[in-house]
Write a protein that holds these residues in place. Structure first.
Motif, PDB file in Angstrom:
ATOM      1  N   GLU A   1      43.532  21.368  37.446  1.00  0.00           N
ATOM      2  CA  GLU A   1      43.518  21.479  38.911  1.00  0.00           C
ATOM      3  C   GLU A   1      43.589  22.930  39.396  1.00  0.00           C
ATOM      4  N   ARG A   2      43.415  23.901  38.501  1.00  0.00           N
ATOM      5  CA  ARG A   2      43.505  25.305  38.917  1.00  0.00           C
ATOM      6  C   ARG A   2      42.214  26.070  38.644  1.00  0.00           C
ATOM      7  N   ARG A   3      41.129  25.358  38.452  1.00  0.00           N
ATOM      8  CA  ARG A   3      39.890  26.030  38.084  1.00  0.00           C
ATOM      9  C   ARG A   3      39.415  26.970  39.200  1.00  0.00           C
ATOM     10  N   ALA A   4      39.448  26.498  40.445  1.00  0.00           N
ATOM     11  CA  ALA A   4      38.986  27.330  41.559  1.00  0.00           C
ATOM     12  C   ALA A   4      39.849  28.582  41.696  1.00  0.00           C
ATOM     13  N   ARG A   5      41.165  28.409  41.610  1.00  0.00           N
ATOM     14  CA  ARG A   5      42.050  29.570  41.711  1.00  0.00           C
ATOM     15  C   ARG A   5      41.838  30.511  40.530  1.00  0.00           C
ATOM     16  N   SER A   6      41.616  29.947  39.353  1.00  0.00           N
ATOM     17  CA  SER A   6      41.391  30.778  38.171  1.00  0.00           C
ATOM     18  C   SER A   6      40.110  31.587  38.302  1.00  0.00           C
ATOM     19  N   ARG A   7      39.085  30.995  38.912  1.00  0.00           N
ATOM     20  CA  ARG A   7      37.840  31.739  39.134  1.00  0.00           C
ATOM     21  C   ARG A   7      38.075  32.918  40.072  1.00  0.00           C
ATOM     22  N   THR A   8      38.819  32.665  41.143  1.00  0.00           N
ATOM     23  CA  THR A   8      39.132  33.742  42.087  1.00  0.00           C
ATOM     24  C   THR A   8      39.941  34.835  41.399  1.00  0.00           C
ATOM     25  N   ARG A   9      40.915  34.418  40.610  1.00  0.00           N
ATOM     26  CA  ARG A   9      41.767  35.365  39.890  1.00  0.00           C
ATOM     27  C   ARG A   9      40.941  36.241  38.956  1.00  0.00           C
ATOM     28  N   GLN A  10      40.052  35.624  38.180  1.00  0.00           N
ATOM     29  CA  GLN A  10      39.255  36.399  37.229  1.00  0.00           C
ATOM     30  C   GLN A  10      38.309  37.354  37.939  1.00  0.00           C
ATOM     31  N   ALA A  11      37.786  36.947  39.084  1.00  0.00           N
ATOM     32  CA  ALA A  11      36.911  37.837  39.853  1.00  0.00           C
ATOM     33  C   ALA A  11      37.693  39.055  40.348  1.00  0.00           C
ATOM     34  N   LEU A  12      38.928  38.837  40.772  1.00  0.00           N
ATOM     35  CA  LEU A  12      39.772  39.947  41.218  1.00  0.00           C
ATOM     36  C   LEU A  12      40.070  40.897  40.061  1.00  0.00           C
ATOM     37  N   ILE A  13      40.405  40.339  38.914  1.00  0.00           N
ATOM     38  CA  ILE A  13      40.712  41.166  37.745  1.00  0.00           C
ATOM     39  C   ILE A  13      39.492  41.982  37.335  1.00  0.00           C
ATOM     40  N   ALA A  14      38.329  41.342  37.317  1.00  0.00           N
ATOM     41  CA  ALA A  14      37.102  42.031  36.903  1.00  0.00           C
ATOM     42  C   ALA A  14      36.756  43.189  37.830  1.00  0.00           C
ATOM     43  N   ALA A  15      37.175  43.092  39.088  1.00  0.00           N
ATOM     44  CA  ALA A  15      36.798  44.095  40.087  1.00  0.00           C
ATOM     45  C   ALA A  15      37.769  45.269  40.179  1.00  0.00           C
ATOM     46  N   HIS A  16      38.898  45.209  39.467  1.00  0.00           N
ATOM     47  CA  HIS A  16      39.913  46.257  39.610  1.00  0.00           C
ATOM     48  C   HIS A  16      40.395  46.734  38.243  1.00  0.00           C
ATOM     49  N   ALA A  17      40.245  48.018  37.991  1.00  0.00           N
ATOM     50  CA  ALA A  17      40.598  48.593  36.690  1.00  0.00           C
ATOM     51  C   ALA A  17      42.073  48.381  36.353  1.00  0.00           C
ATOM     52  N   GLU A  18      42.959  48.527  37.342  1.00  0.00           N
ATOM     53  CA  GLU A  18      44.389  48.386  37.048  1.00  0.00           C
ATOM     54  C   GLU A  18      44.739  46.960  36.652  1.00  0.00           C
ATOM     55  N   LEU A  19      43.993  45.987  37.191  1.00  0.00           N
ATOM     56  CA  LEU A  19      44.231  44.594  36.817  1.00  0.00           C
ATOM     57  C   LEU A  19      43.649  44.292  35.441  1.00  0.00           C
ATOM     58  N   ARG A  20      42.506  44.887  35.135  1.00  0.00           N
ATOM     59  CA  ARG A  20      41.940  44.712  33.792  1.00  0.00           C
ATOM     60  C   ARG A  20      42.880  45.297  32.748  1.00  0.00           C
ATOM     61  N   GLU A  21      43.466  46.440  33.072  1.00  0.00           N
ATOM     62  CA  GLU A  21      44.422  47.060  32.150  1.00  0.00           C
ATOM     63  C   GLU A  21      45.646  46.173  31.963  1.00  0.00           C
ATOM     64  N   ARG A  22      46.145  45.601  33.052  1.00  0.00           N
ATOM     65  CA  ARG A  22      47.310  44.718  32.959  1.00  0.00           C
ATOM     66  C   ARG A  22      46.981  43.477  32.131  1.00  0.00           C
ATOM     67  N   GLU A  23      45.778  42.950  32.294  1.00  0.00           N
ATOM     68  CA  GLU A  23      45.392  41.774  31.512  1.00  0.00           C
ATOM     69  C   GLU A  23      45.342  42.107  30.021  1.00  0.00           C
ATOM     70  N   LEU A  24      44.823  43.281  29.680  1.00  0.00           N
ATOM     71  CA  LEU A  24      44.775  43.690  28.274  1.00  0.00           C
ATOM     72  C   LEU A  24      46.183  43.811  27.692  1.00  0.00           C
TER      73      LEU A  24
END
Length: 209
Positions: free
Chosen positions: A96-119
Motif C-alpha cells: 500500500e506504499r507504492r505511490a509514496r515510494s515512487r514519490t520518495r525515489q523521485a525526490l532522492i534521484a533529484a537531490h545529491a544530498e539525498l542520494r548520498e544519504r541513501e548510499l
C-alpha cells in the motif's frame, strides 16, 4: 510535561511528502512541515533528526527485520538464499506504499544530498547483513561479498517493483532478480569453460609441473 499527539509520526511524514511535492524539497522547512501536520517543531524533532530523515525513517526497522530473518534461518540454508528470504520478508512493509515510494525515489534521484544519504543507509544495511552472516559461520570476505550482492538484488527488485504495471509484490521481484543473477552467472561460467584455449595457454599448461 510533553503532550502525546496521536499519529504524529504518520502525520509528519504525510505533511512532508505533500510539501516536498508542492514546494520542492529544498524550499520546504521543518516549520512548514510541522504546521501542515498541526504539530510543533519540537514534536517534529522527537521523531526526525532533520527533514531528510522523513524519507529514511523506516531504515532501522527494515534492517532489524532483515537481520532477524537471516539469523533465524535454518543453518542448512545457503547464505545467499538466507539473504534473499530476508529481502522477501520485507515485502509487507511496502504494501500500500507504492505511490509514496515512487514519490520518495523521485525526490532522492533529484537531490545529491539525498542520494548520498541513501548510499550511507544501504552501506549500513550491507554491514549489518554481513555481520549476521558472519554470525552464521560465513567467512568475513565471503560474508561481505554476499551482503553486497544482496543489496544489489534488493535495489534491482525495488526499482522493478516501483515500475511494475501489474503491481506484483516486492517478494516477486526479489525472486526474479535472484533468478536472473543465477542465470547470468551460470551462463558466464559456461561460456568461460567453453572458450577455446589460446596457444599461449596451452603451452603454459604443458609446461606446468
Amino acid at each position: 510535561m510533553s503532550r502525546w499527539e496521536p499519529n504524529a509520526h504518520e502525520r509528519l511524514q504525510q505533511a512532508a511528502m505533500e510539501l516536498f511535492q508542492e514546494r520542492g524539497y529544498d524550499r520546504t522547512t521543518v516549520e512548514e512541515i510541522a504546521a501542515r501536520a498541526g504539530l510543533t517543531e519540537r514534536t517534529f524533532f522527537r521523531y526526525f533528526a532533520d527533514k531528510r530523515e522523513v524519507l529514511f525513517s523506516g531504515s532501522k526497522d527494515l534492517e532489524k527485520l532483515i537481520v532477524d530473518t537471516i539469523t533465524g534461518a535454518p543453518q542448512t540454508t545457503a547464505p545467499l538464499d538466507a539473504v534473499a528470504t530476508a529481502l522477501e520478508a520485507t515485502a509487507p512493509m511496502f504494501e500500500e506504499r507504492r505511490a509514496r515510494s515512487r514519490t520518495r525515489q523521485a525526490l532522492i534521484a533529484a537531490h545529491a544530498e539525498l542520494r548520498e544519504r541513501e548510499l550511507i543507509k544501504l552501506s549500513s544495511l550491507a554491514s549489518a547483513i554481513a555481520e549476521s552472516l558472519r554470525g552464521r559461520g560465513v567467512a568475513r570476505p565471503a560474508a561481505s561479498l554476499i551482503a553486497e550482492t544482496g543489496i544489489a538484488i534488493f535495489k534491482s527488485a525495488f526499482e522493478r517493483w516501483l515500475e511494475d504495471p501489474q503491481e506484483h509484490d516486492l517478494s516477486h521481484h526479489v525472486r526474479g532478480a535472484l533468478e536472473e543473477l543465477r542465470l547470468v552467472t551460470a551462463a558466464t561460467g559456461a561460456a568461460s569453460s567453453a572458450r577455446p584455449q589460446t596457444k599461449a595457454t596451452q603451452r603454459s599448461r604443458r609446461s606446468s609441473p
